[in-house]
Design a protein around this motif. Structure first.
Motif, PDB file in Angstrom:
ATOM      1  N   PRO A 121       0.741  -1.181  -0.051  1.00 23.54           N
ATOM      2  CA  PRO A 121      -0.041   0.187   0.042  1.00 23.54           C
ATOM      3  C   PRO A 121       0.937   1.196  -0.035  1.00 23.54           C
ATOM      4  O   PRO A 121       0.487   2.263  -0.664  1.00 23.54           O
ATOM      5  N   ASP A 122       1.999   1.283   0.752  1.00 20.04           N
ATOM      6  CA  ASP A 122       2.838   2.566   0.813  1.00 20.04           C
ATOM      7  C   ASP A 122       3.305   2.887  -0.558  1.00 20.04           C
ATOM      8  O   ASP A 122       3.283   4.106  -1.004  1.00 20.04           O
ATOM      9  N   LEU A 123       3.648   1.764  -1.143  1.00 27.33           N
ATOM     10  CA  LEU A 123       4.404   2.078  -2.637  1.00 27.33           C
ATOM     11  C   LEU A 123       3.393   2.471  -3.647  1.00 27.33           C
ATOM     12  O   LEU A 123       3.597   3.453  -4.236  1.00 27.33           O
ATOM     13  N   ILE A 124       2.201   1.980  -3.424  1.00 26.38           N
ATOM     14  CA  ILE A 124       1.129   2.479  -4.618  1.00 26.38           C
ATOM     15  C   ILE A 124       0.667   3.881  -4.264  1.00 26.38           C
ATOM     16  O   ILE A 124       0.509   4.443  -4.997  1.00 26.38           O
ATOM     17  N   ARG A 125       0.598   4.236  -3.008  1.00 24.32           N
ATOM     18  CA  ARG A 125       0.304   5.745  -2.607  1.00 24.32           C
ATOM     19  C   ARG A 125       1.276   6.582  -3.400  1.00 24.32           C
ATOM     20  O   ARG A 125       1.279   7.667  -3.913  1.00 24.32           O
ATOM     21  N   ARG A 126       2.612   6.087  -3.165  1.00 17.52           N
ATOM     22  CA  ARG A 126       3.813   7.163  -3.696  1.00 17.52           C
ATOM     23  C   ARG A 126       3.546   6.953  -5.193  1.00 17.52           C
ATOM     24  O   ARG A 126       3.959   8.065  -5.791  1.00 17.52           O
ATOM     25  N   PHE A 127       3.529   5.800  -5.894  1.00 19.56           N
ATOM     26  CA  PHE A 127       3.347   5.890  -7.400  1.00 19.56           C
ATOM     27  C   PHE A 127       2.105   6.586  -7.667  1.00 19.56           C
ATOM     28  O   PHE A 127       2.231   7.302  -8.875  1.00 19.56           O
ATOM     29  N   ASP A 128       0.923   6.481  -7.140  1.00 17.25           N
ATOM     30  CA  ASP A 128      -0.172   7.323  -7.335  1.00 17.25           C
ATOM     31  C   ASP A 128       0.220   8.805  -7.503  1.00 17.25           C
ATOM     32  O   ASP A 128      -0.243   9.694  -8.282  1.00 17.25           O
ATOM     33  N   ALA A 129       0.997   9.081  -6.453  1.00 17.36           N
ATOM     34  CA  ALA A 129       1.384  10.577  -6.205  1.00 17.36           C
ATOM     35  C   ALA A 129       2.218  11.332  -7.595  1.00 17.36           C
ATOM     36  O   ALA A 129       1.861  12.028  -7.986  1.00 17.36           O
ATOM     37  N   ALA A 130       3.142  10.151  -7.815  1.00 16.08           N
ATOM     38  CA  ALA A 130       4.052  10.453  -9.025  1.00 16.08           C
ATOM     39  C   ALA A 130       3.253  10.472 -10.217  1.00 16.08           C
ATOM     40  O   ALA A 130       3.610  11.106 -11.367  1.00 16.08           O
ATOM     41  N   GLY A 143      -0.510  11.910 -16.081  1.00 19.74           N
ATOM     42  CA  GLY A 143      -1.455  11.331 -16.794  1.00 19.74           C
ATOM     43  C   GLY A 143      -2.070  10.079 -16.109  1.00 19.74           C
ATOM     44  O   GLY A 143      -2.998   9.270 -16.602  1.00 19.74           O
ATOM     45  N   GLY A 144      -1.725   9.872 -14.939  1.00 17.43           N
ATOM     46  CA  GLY A 144      -2.467   8.804 -14.232  1.00 17.43           C
ATOM     47  C   GLY A 144      -1.388   7.509 -14.221  1.00 17.43           C
ATOM     48  O   GLY A 144      -0.431   7.418 -14.894  1.00 17.43           O
ATOM     49  N   ARG A 145      -2.103   6.412 -13.746  1.00 13.66           N
ATOM     50  CA  ARG A 145      -1.157   4.961 -13.253  1.00 13.66           C
ATOM     51  C   ARG A 145      -0.978   4.707 -14.676  1.00 13.66           C
ATOM     52  O   ARG A 145       0.226   4.093 -14.955  1.00 13.66           O
ATOM     53  N   SER A 146      -2.041   4.205 -15.473  1.00 11.52           N
ATOM     54  CA  SER A 146      -1.866   3.420 -16.789  1.00 11.52           C
ATOM     55  C   SER A 146      -0.800   4.256 -17.696  1.00 11.52           C
ATOM     56  O   SER A 146       0.222   3.565 -18.355  1.00 11.52           O
TER      57      SER A 146
END
Length: 172
Positions: free
Chosen positions: A10-19, A24-27
């Protein structure tokens, strides 16, 4: 188009979402990262990784079916994945699929059959090497017959267990 699934803490995905928010989003960010990695030169010494399992099968079940699957797997002492794999392997290979408790039981039966076999061999060896009087010989032959009956009973139990296992997986 192929799909790539990644499991992240969860921590990594939150940081990735912020980046990814400003890109343009995750995808879109993932696609650009994959494209960049695909264009990078791979070292010549890189050998293809060999996995024991070559493919993954995903199932989508409605909640009622999933609950039934989990209940059936729990009844068999297996996880839902183990139960599903056992069902598929039973159908594909037509061999028994043993739960952990069944495997332990079969090991116990094998141990007992070996013990009895050793005893039968000792009796047979004694009968072949000794000249025994009528009473002693009758006792040895009776004991040998008892062991043979015990072996037959264990073998019948083993056959019943295998038949029950095959029937269980055939009825699924």
């Amino acid at each position: 188009m192929d799909r790539l699934t990644v499991r992240l803490p969860p921590d990594l995905i939150r940081r990735f979402d912020a980046a990814a928010a400003g890109r343009g989003g995750r995808s879109r960010l993932l696609r650009s990262l994959v494209e960049g990695a695909a264009h990078a030169a791979l070292p010549e010494t890189a050998a293809p990784s060999v996995s024991r399992l070559d493919a993954k099968l995903s199932l989508r079940l409605d909640p009622d079916d999933l609950a039934l699957l989990e209940a059936e797997a729990a009844r068999a002492g297996l996880s839902r994945t183990q139960w599903t794999v056992a069902l598929i392997r039973r159908r594909l290979h037509e061999r028994p699929q043993l739960s952990p408790s069944e495997a332990v039981a079969f090991v116990g039966i094998q141990r007992e059959l070996r013990r009895i076999g050793v005893n039968v061999n000792q009796i047979a060896r004694a009968l072949n090497t000794a000249v025994l009087d009528g009473k002693v010989l009758d006792l040895e032959i009776a004991q040998l017959a008892d062991f043979a009956a015990e072996i037959r009973a264990h073998l019948d139990g083993l056959q019943d267990a295998f038949r029950g296992n095959l029937d269980y997986w055939s009825d699924c």
